[in-house]
Design a protein around this motif. Structure first.
Motif, short mmCIF file in Angstrom:
data_model
loop_
_atom_site.label_atom_id
_atom_site.label_comp_id
_atom_site.label_asym_id
_atom_site.label_seq_id
_atom_site.Cartn_x
_atom_site.Cartn_y
_atom_site.Cartn_z
N ALA A 27 0.83 -1.21 0.00
CA ALA A 27 0.00 0.00 0.00
C ALA A 27 0.86 1.26 0.00
N GLN A 28 1.96 1.24 0.75
CA GLN A 28 2.86 2.39 0.79
C GLN A 28 3.53 2.62 -0.56
N ILE A 29 4.00 1.54 -1.18
CA ILE A 29 4.71 1.65 -2.46
C ILE A 29 3.75 2.03 -3.58
N ALA A 30 2.60 1.37 -3.64
CA ALA A 30 1.64 1.59 -4.73
C ALA A 30 0.78 2.84 -4.52
N LYS A 31 0.76 3.34 -3.30
CA LYS A 31 -0.06 4.51 -2.94
C LYS A 31 -1.57 4.22 -3.02
N VAL A 32 -1.90 2.93 -3.02
CA VAL A 32 -3.29 2.47 -2.96
C VAL A 32 -3.33 1.21 -2.09
N PRO A 33 -4.41 1.02 -1.34
CA PRO A 33 -4.49 -0.19 -0.52
C PRO A 33 -4.67 -1.43 -1.39
N LEU A 34 -4.13 -2.53 -0.89
CA LEU A 34 -4.30 -3.80 -1.58
C LEU A 34 -5.75 -4.22 -1.44
N ASP A 35 -6.40 -4.53 -2.55
CA ASP A 35 -7.79 -4.95 -2.51
C ASP A 35 -7.99 -6.13 -3.45
N TYR A 36 -9.21 -6.57 -3.56
CA TYR A 36 -9.53 -7.76 -4.37
C TYR A 36 -9.10 -7.60 -5.83
N SER A 37 -9.08 -6.39 -6.34
CA SER A 37 -8.71 -6.17 -7.74
C SER A 37 -7.25 -6.56 -8.01
N PHE A 38 -6.44 -6.67 -6.96
CA PHE A 38 -5.05 -7.09 -7.12
C PHE A 38 -4.97 -8.41 -7.87
N LEU A 39 -5.93 -9.28 -7.64
CA LEU A 39 -5.94 -10.59 -8.31
C LEU A 39 -6.03 -10.44 -9.83
#
Length: 70
Positions: A27-39
């Protein structure tokens, strides 16, 4: 450009065979929280020479490995 592009560049720049990141680090690196769309988005990582080996919900980590060249 995908919302995880910054993460993919970071992983590619590591040049390590295996890289483990926590959900918070992602989340820090991508500047977005990890969510289901990560899949869905994780397929893009192949273009950067890596792939997702394992997602651990228990440990809240993702293991990335360098893709073997064909």
């Amino acid at each position: 450009m995908s919302k995880y592009h910054t993460l993919w560049v970071y992983i590619q720049g590591s040049d390590r065979q295996q890289l483990t990141l926590t959900f918070d680090e992602i989340a820090q690196i991508a500047k977005v929280p990890l969510d289901y769309s990560f899949l869905k988005y994780k397929k893009e990582l192949l273009e950067f020479g890596y792939e997702v080996e394992k997602i651990s919900m228990k440990n809240q980590t993702v293991i990335f490995i360098k893709k073997e060249k064909d």
